[in-house]
Enzyme design. Structure first.
Site, PDB file in Angstrom:
ATOM      1  N   TRP A 133       0.870  -1.180   0.000  1.00  0.00           N
ATOM      2  CA  TRP A 133       0.000   0.000   0.000  1.00  0.00           C
ATOM      3  C   TRP A 133       0.908   1.231   0.000  1.00  0.00           C
ATOM      4  O   TRP A 133       1.804   1.335   0.853  1.00  0.00           O
ATOM      5  CB  TRP A 133      -0.855  -0.058   1.268  1.00  0.00           C
ATOM      6  N   ASP A 214      -0.847  -5.598   9.563  1.00  0.00           N
ATOM      7  CA  ASP A 214      -1.779  -4.571   9.105  1.00  0.00           C
ATOM      8  C   ASP A 214      -3.059  -5.298   8.685  1.00  0.00           C
ATOM      9  O   ASP A 214      -3.085  -6.007   7.682  1.00  0.00           O
ATOM     10  CB  ASP A 214      -1.160  -3.803   7.928  1.00  0.00           C
ATOM     11  N   LYS A 249     -13.327  -0.525   6.255  1.00  0.00           N
ATOM     12  CA  LYS A 249     -13.908  -1.353   5.193  1.00  0.00           C
ATOM     13  C   LYS A 249     -15.016  -2.260   5.730  1.00  0.00           C
ATOM     14  O   LYS A 249     -16.113  -2.278   5.188  1.00  0.00           O
ATOM     15  CB  LYS A 249     -12.838  -2.223   4.527  1.00  0.00           C
TER      16      LYS A 249
HETATM   17  C1  LIG Z   1      -3.211  -2.113   3.572  1.00  0.00           C
HETATM   18  C2  LIG Z   1      -3.944  -0.996   4.218  1.00  0.00           C
HETATM   19  N1  LIG Z   1      -3.613  -0.642   5.469  1.00  0.00           N
HETATM   20  C3  LIG Z   1      -4.244   0.347   6.096  1.00  0.00           C
HETATM   21  C4  LIG Z   1      -5.244   1.059   5.492  1.00  0.00           C
HETATM   22  C5  LIG Z   1      -5.829   2.184   6.266  1.00  0.00           C
HETATM   23  O1  LIG Z   1      -7.148   2.248   6.417  1.00  0.00           O
HETATM   24  P1  LIG Z   1      -7.876   3.450   7.144  1.00  0.00           P
HETATM   25  O2  LIG Z   1      -8.718   4.089   6.094  1.00  0.00           O
HETATM   26  O3  LIG Z   1      -8.662   2.813   8.224  1.00  0.00           O
HETATM   27  O4  LIG Z   1      -6.869   4.396   7.679  1.00  0.00           O
HETATM   28  C6  LIG Z   1      -5.624   0.743   4.183  1.00  0.00           C
HETATM   29  C7  LIG Z   1      -6.664   1.500   3.500  1.00  0.00           C
HETATM   30  O5  LIG Z   1      -6.847   1.497   2.330  1.00  0.00           O
HETATM   31  C8  LIG Z   1      -4.953  -0.315   3.534  1.00  0.00           C
HETATM   32  O6  LIG Z   1      -5.265  -0.682   2.296  1.00  0.00           O
END
Ligand SMILES: Cc1ncc(COP(=O)(O)O)c(C=O)c1O
Length: 401
Positions: A133, A214, A249
């Site tokens: 990411w 994560d 999500k």
């Molecule tokens: C791999 C990964 N980690 C963390 C997050 C963070 O999500 P949040 O929107 O809750 O900060 C995302 C969001 O797209 C993600 O894809």
């Protein structure tokens, strides 16, 4: 006096959010966005879950104050989160070795984890999968930590480059942090098998690494419990561990910024000490967490009937995603795209990585108005009865050269 920012150049747009801006500005009416990282339904929108609406009604009627939350969040919330992640009967919970903080989203959890590591072990390197990411390197850089990458994608076979991964991590120094996507790897959709999780856990022990899981997509792969297989493996044997989890999500609470950092220590006093340092990091960052999202999640998770209905809503999202993936692969084959179906069908979560070149991704956008991320990360939830045909035809066309 000379203006201080006179020569400042603009920062590059965010890799994913910048694409969303470009999509909005695109005047074509038949444009298709498969770029975003959010769940959308068949109508192309991201609805509020019914259980969330009901929890909000209850909160609205019962609320008496807007007082600050504790630095680590409401105990009711952190308790519910811990039980969801680990299971109520988990030994680490019974031994009081897990402390949880309510954070603003999964991103907030990652940043608090990064600040905690920087505070306690400033020389550690953080190991990230390649690809990952795009916000990962940015978060750890911002906390002042060095990052390195380990190979993840076996380009030739469209699977996990497990040997490459273990080989790179064998060079990690004791105390280094290894970031692992707990499920539904973003952007590849490729997750380790249970056996591979065991091997990763063994390597973590041999090298003395600190795993940071994560967990942003629990429930979007194979099920809420099934998706925790990596976490369950890592959380065995008194291993120290950090978990950054998100409810953006699986509760569709994107804008409410609700997530958690869970710290698994080897003893209860160690967990308390780590929590106290994490609280200093929070206080110096955003002081205490936002209230609303956490109250929604706690209301749902702590009410058995609401919780059961929420689990059904997660199942419905997951089944649509998995159905879409199968239809996508079928559509690509039908359009004559030279793809290997099996690796694409094995991918889990919202994303499917097609492994396109930069030129192919650019052609998709300029010629066909189809927006995908990076090397062809497609959000399969974004496929609908209306756009799947044109999307598959466009991908087949750019693959044909
Ligand atoms: C791999 C990964 N980690 C963390 C997050 C963070 O999500 P949040 O929107 O809750 O900060 C995302 C969001 O797209 C993600 O894809």
């Amino acid at each position: 006096m000379r203006p201080t920012f006179a020569d400042l150049q603009p920062a590059p747009p965010d890799a994913i959010l910048g694409l969303a801006e470009a999509f909005r500005a695109d005047p074509r009416t038949d444009k298709i966005s498969l770029a975003s990282g959010v769940y959308v339904d068949e109508s192309g929108t991201t609805p509020v879950l019914q259980t969330v609406l009901e929890a909000e009604q209850r909160i609205l009627h019962g609320q008496t104050t807007k007082l600050y939350k504790p630095i680590a969040g409401d105990p009711a919330y952190t308790h519910a989160v811990r039980e969801l992640l680990f299971g109520a009967e988990h030994q680490a919970l019974a031994e009081g070795r897990v402390e949880t903080l309510h954070t603003p989203g999964g991103t907030g959890a990652l940043r608090v984890a990064a600040d905690l590591v920087r505070r306690l072990r400033p020389a550690s390197t953080v190991w990230l999968s390649s690809p990952t990411w795009p916000n990962h390197p940015q978060v750890f850089d911002a906390a002042g930590l060095d990052t390195r990458t380990y190979p993840y994608l076996d380009g030739a076979r469209g699977g996990l480059d497990f040997e490459g991964m273990l080989g790179a991590l064998a060079a990690a120094a004791p105390g280094d942090v290894v970031v692992l996507h707990a499920c539904c790897h973003n952007p590849t959709g490729i997750d380790p098998t249970p056996e591979q999780w065991e091997a990763i856990a063994a390597l973590v022990d041999v090298r003395g690494l600190l795993p940071l899981l994560d967990f942003a997509y629990q429930g979007f792969g194979d099920g809420l419990n099934e998706d925790a297989v990596g976490l369950m493996t890592m959380a065995r044997s008194g291993r120290e561990l950090l978990v950054a989890s998100s409810f953006s999500k699986n509760f569709a609470l994107y804008a409410e910024r609700v997530g958690a950092l869970s710290i698994v220590a080897s003893t209860r006093p160690e967990a308390h000490a780590l929590l106290s340092h994490a609280k200093v990091a929070v206080r110096a960052n955003y002081s205490n967490p936002p209230a609303h999202g956490g109250e929604i999640v706690a209301t749902i998770l702590l009410d058995p009937a609401l919780r059961a209905r929420w689990e059904d809503e997660v199942t419905a999202m997951r089944e649509r995603i998995n159905g879409n993936r199968a239809r996508f692969v079928e559509g690509l084959e039908g359009a004559g795209a030279p793809i290997e179906p099996a690796p694409l069908l094995r991918q889990r979560g919202m994303f499917s990585l097609l492994g396109l070149t930069t030129e192919q991704v650019a052609r998709l956008r300029t010629e066909f108005g189809v927006y995908v991320v990076g090397r062809g990360r497609v959000n399969v939830a974004g496929l609908t009865g209306r756009n799947i045909g044109p999307a598959c035809a466009a991908i087949a066309a750019v693959l044909a050269g």
